[in-house]
Motif scaffolding. Structure first.
Motif, PDB file in Angstrom:
ATOM      1  N   ASN A 116      34.693  23.146  42.651  1.00 22.88           N
ATOM      2  CA  ASN A 116      33.788  23.956  41.829  1.00 22.88           C
ATOM      3  C   ASN A 116      33.694  25.411  42.300  1.00 22.88           C
ATOM      4  N   VAL A 117      34.783  25.912  42.894  1.00 24.31           N
ATOM      5  CA  VAL A 117      34.745  27.262  43.443  1.00 24.31           C
ATOM      6  C   VAL A 117      34.489  28.308  42.362  1.00 24.31           C
ATOM      7  N   ALA A 118      34.867  28.014  41.114  1.00 23.76           N
ATOM      8  CA  ALA A 118      34.622  28.973  40.034  1.00 23.76           C
ATOM      9  C   ALA A 118      33.137  29.263  39.868  1.00 23.76           C
ATOM     10  N   GLN A 119      32.289  28.296  40.232  1.00 26.79           N
ATOM     11  CA  GLN A 119      30.849  28.504  40.090  1.00 26.79           C
ATOM     12  C   GLN A 119      30.285  29.442  41.152  1.00 26.79           C
ATOM     13  N   GLU A 120      31.026  29.624  42.243  1.00 23.17           N
ATOM     14  CA  GLU A 120      30.574  30.540  43.280  1.00 23.17           C
ATOM     15  C   GLU A 120      30.796  31.994  42.883  1.00 23.17           C
ATOM     16  N   ALA A 134      36.550  36.536  35.205  1.00 21.68           N
ATOM     17  CA  ALA A 134      37.580  36.881  34.227  1.00 21.68           C
ATOM     18  C   ALA A 134      38.735  37.622  34.897  1.00 21.68           C
ATOM     19  N   ARG A 135      38.405  38.526  35.818  1.00 19.76           N
ATOM     20  CA  ARG A 135      39.448  39.252  36.549  1.00 19.76           C
ATOM     21  C   ARG A 135      40.268  38.296  37.407  1.00 19.76           C
ATOM     22  N   ILE A 162      45.337  35.490  38.413  1.00 21.65           N
ATOM     23  CA  ILE A 162      46.126  34.260  38.540  1.00 21.65           C
ATOM     24  C   ILE A 162      47.210  34.213  37.470  1.00 21.65           C
ATOM     25  N   ALA A 163      46.821  34.505  36.226  1.00 23.64           N
ATOM     26  CA  ALA A 163      47.784  34.478  35.126  1.00 23.64           C
ATOM     27  C   ALA A 163      48.936  35.440  35.396  1.00 23.64           C
ATOM     28  N   MET A 223      37.331  32.560  28.342  1.00 22.36           N
ATOM     29  CA  MET A 223      37.765  33.345  29.495  1.00 22.36           C
ATOM     30  C   MET A 223      39.249  33.144  29.769  1.00 22.36           C
ATOM     31  N   LEU A 224      39.710  31.894  29.716  1.00 21.03           N
ATOM     32  CA  LEU A 224      41.114  31.612  29.981  1.00 21.03           C
ATOM     33  C   LEU A 224      42.012  32.201  28.900  1.00 21.03           C
ATOM     34  N   SER A 225      41.580  32.079  27.652  1.00 18.19           N
ATOM     35  CA  SER A 225      42.356  32.639  26.551  1.00 18.19           C
ATOM     36  C   SER A 225      42.495  34.148  26.703  1.00 18.19           C
TER      37      SER A 225
END
Length: 242
Positions: A102-106, A114-115, A120-121, A208-210
């Motif tokens: 759940n690191v995205a929640q940190e 988003a950055r 990553i992308a 966000m991913l899109s």
């Protein structure tokens, strides 16, 4: 900020589970894959992926936790970098990326997450894949963060300690949830460390991913492929770079 004791406690409280198995299988699905573990913490999954034969870069902004990872057996199999997604060398390419536990929640700020997703992308090869998890706000998991429901006896080198979580504030409209981790040591001394996590909806994460240029493949409610709302209260998301 973690120290060596809190890193030991983190590992003792967060033992290997079905979530780790999911990320290990995801990252190692391609032989000798180049893998990014963003927010790798003390390196539990990172090392497992490396020992499975992948070339792994582990990145985390928490220096003491990364030092704890470097101190583990065979840690030399991983390249460890202190920082966030902005410090990854621009010429690195990855076949897969994971953000487990759940690191995205940190990452509390939407723009920062988003950055990170865009970073990553940008470093995934075409067809490269991302997997991460985030607690589903619809499951209201913070309601279980009480002493009665989260209390654990934790075994540490110096003896047994007690550990539990307590929610202190919930902002359902915007997503932040404040909580405290309580530890009662062997000598009876209680230490309290407080933090904030950001809960985001499935729709927010998909958008966000899109916008980062990734295509969502699956969203599960748990690590065994359960539908959202029928799992363990998670949003387990996989995506790829077209």
């Amino acid at each position: 900020m973690a120290d060596s004791h809190s890193s030991d406690l983190y590992d003792a409280v967060n033992t290997w589970g079905v979530d780790d198995e999911f990320f290990l299988k995801f990252a190692t699905s391609a032989t000798a894959a180049r893998v990014l573990d963003l927010g790798c913490g003390t390196g539990r999954v990172t090392l497992a992926v490396a020992l499975a034969g992948c070339m792994v870069t582990g990145v985390d902004p928490d220096g003491p936790r990364l030092e704890a990872a470097r101190a583990k057996p065979k840690a030399g199999r991983v390249e460890w970098i202190v920082g966030d997604s902005t410090v990854i060398p621009a010429d690195y390419e990855f076949d897969a990326a994971i953000m487990s536990a759940n690191v995205a929640q940190e990452i509390l700020d939407d723009a920062e997450l988003a950055r990170s997703s865009a970073d990553i992308a940008g470093q995934l090869v075409p067809g490269g894949r991302l997997a991460f998890d985030s607690r589903d706000p619809m499951a209201r998991g913070w309601e279980a963060w009480t002493k009665e429901r989260s209390h654990k006896i934790v075994k540490l080198p110096e003896g047994q300690s007690q550990h539990w979580y307590q929610t202190t504030h919930v902002d359902e409209a915007n997503g932040p949830v404040e909580f405290c981790a309580h530890e009662v040591g062997v000598d009876g001394t209680e230490n309290i460390g407080c933090d904030t996590l950001r809960f985001r909806s499935e729709e927010q994460l998909r958008t966000m991913l899109s916008e980062a240029g990734l295509v969502v493949d699956d969203v599960f409610g748990g690590f065994a492929g359960e539908p959202v709302g029928q799992g363990i209260g998670s949003l387990v998301i996989t995506a790829h770079k077209p």
